[in-house]
Design a protein around this motif. Structure first.
Motif, PDB file in Angstrom:
ATOM      1  N   ILE A  64       4.360  -2.969 -10.650  1.00 38.27           N
ATOM      2  CA  ILE A  64       2.984  -2.450 -10.652  1.00 38.27           C
ATOM      3  C   ILE A  64       2.787  -1.480 -11.813  1.00 38.27           C
ATOM      4  O   ILE A  64       1.785  -1.550 -12.546  1.00 38.27           O
ATOM      5  N   ILE A 112      -5.305   4.142  -8.402  1.00 32.18           N
ATOM      6  CA  ILE A 112      -5.294   2.694  -8.187  1.00 32.18           C
ATOM      7  C   ILE A 112      -5.970   2.395  -6.849  1.00 32.18           C
ATOM      8  O   ILE A 112      -5.670   3.019  -5.831  1.00 32.18           O
ATOM      9  N   ASN A 126       0.361   6.416  -6.993  1.00 33.87           N
ATOM     10  CA  ASN A 126      -0.804   7.279  -7.196  1.00 33.87           C
ATOM     11  C   ASN A 126      -0.418   8.754  -7.151  1.00 33.87           C
ATOM     12  O   ASN A 126      -0.860   9.558  -7.985  1.00 33.87           O
ATOM     13  N   ILE A 158       1.841   1.693  -3.554  1.00 31.22           N
ATOM     14  CA  ILE A 158       0.705   2.152  -4.377  1.00 31.22           C
ATOM     15  C   ILE A 158       0.425   3.638  -4.132  1.00 31.22           C
ATOM     16  O   ILE A 158       0.155   4.394  -5.080  1.00 31.22           O
ATOM     17  N   CYS A 200       0.826  -1.217   0.000  1.00 27.90           N
ATOM     18  CA  CYS A 200       0.000   0.000   0.000  1.00 27.90           C
ATOM     19  C   CYS A 200       0.855   1.260   0.000  1.00 27.90           C
ATOM     20  O   CYS A 200       0.487   2.273  -0.621  1.00 27.90           O
TER      21      CYS A 200
END
Length: 314
Positions: free
Chosen positions: A281, A185, A178, A174, A171
């Motif tokens: 990712i 995402i 972002n 991510i 996380c």
């Protein structure tokens, strides 16, 4: 050859999924009259112990008091014994509290076993089980799905807030992506609460489903473009097999046992640090030319064949 198979046949997750699938495969095969099943939580009794006299092999799936006692008794009676090793309690004790008596049960079972069947080479290596080993992976119930419409900005994570799953690391990466690329995402998180749960759910893009019906998990996998298994250690990972069934791109850490049976590609990336995780990712998010994931995974019928061959050679 007659086998007494001690396992967990109460529908749930993990080892019970394996035991139920092995049992169902046996019932459909010509071995159905040769294998008797016994729930691992059955209480010890004289009638249970007497079963040893009518069998050739005691097979124990996982670790249990009943399994330990029947393996020990079978060896005293000159019978053979084997065990499926789904994981290692000694290794699990690094991440959560394991009762000392359960570690003792595991040790006695390993000492009694004529053959130990870890579910991956990685597990055998990490648990330092060098003798009496034959690796037999978990099986996969392959499904044929029609064309699935994926959401490019959705990722599924399974394993909740347990620290060893490293979902907090995922996380954090991510959020960085972002913010850096102005993306949106989102993450669907499934599984039990753990040490990292509060920090994970503080991310606005995370939706925490907790424990829920498998159909809800499968629905998320069918919509997700990416599935990530960035665990600190995963002896196999049936969740990765589910993600393959639902045509997800997959990112796994280098400590996931199922990696042994899958070819690496742009659709299946192994990342051993957060920088590589970030790159993976971004690559899969942008990738529009998805290739099928090539693998050497076995059906449950093929897994059963390996068990039977092993029992016959004990």
């Amino acid at each position: 050859m007659k086998v007494l198979y001690i396992g967990d046949f109460i529908k749930g997750n993990g080892p019970s999924t394996v035991d139920i699938n092995v049992r169902d495969s046996i019932k459909k095969s010509n071995q159905s009259n040769q294998v008797e099943f016994l729930q691992s939580t059955t209480k010890i009794s004289f009638s249970v112990m007497r079963k040893i006299h009518n069998i050739d092999v005691v097979h124990v799936s996982g670790v249990s008091f009943l399994g330990m006692m029947l393996m020990l008794f079978s060896r005293l009676c000159g019978k053979k014994a084997s065990m499926t090793m789904h994981g290692s309690l000694i290794m699990e004790s690094q991440f959560r509290k394991i009762a000392p008596h359960r570690r003792f049960f595991e040790l006695i079972q390993q000492r009694c076993a004529n053959k130990i069947m870890p579910v991956s080479n990685l597990l055998a290596e990490k648990a330092k089980i060098n003798k009496k080993v034959i690796v037999i992976p978990n099986g996969v119930s392959f499904i044929t799905k029609p064309t699935i419409l994926k959401q490019d900005d959705l990722i599924t994570l399974i394993g909740g807030g347990r620290k060893e799953k490293r979902h907090l690391d995922v996380c954090e990466v991510i959020k960085k992506i972002n913010d850096k690329y102005n993306l949106n995402i989102k993450v669907n998180l499934f599984g039990e609460s753990g040490i990292d749960s509060n920090r994970i759910t503080n991310f606005s893009f995370v939706k925490d489903f907790g424990f829920c019906n498998k159909e809800v998990v499968f629905d998320s996998l069918s919509k997700s473009k990416i599935f990530i298994q960035y665990s600190e250690f995963e002896s196999f990972s049936l969740a990765v097999a589910d993600a393959i069934n639902y045509q997800c791109y997959i990112i796994a850490s280098n400590c996931v046992g199922i990696n042994d049976f899958i070819s690496k590609s742009n659709s299946y990336i192994v990342a051993d640090n957060k920088k590589k995780l970030e790159e993976a990712i971004i690559q899969q998010y942008n990738d529009k030319e998805r290739a099928m994931i090539e693998n050497k995974l076995l059906t449950w019928g093929q897994v059963l064949d390996k068990y039977v061959k092993c029992w016959e050679t004990l």
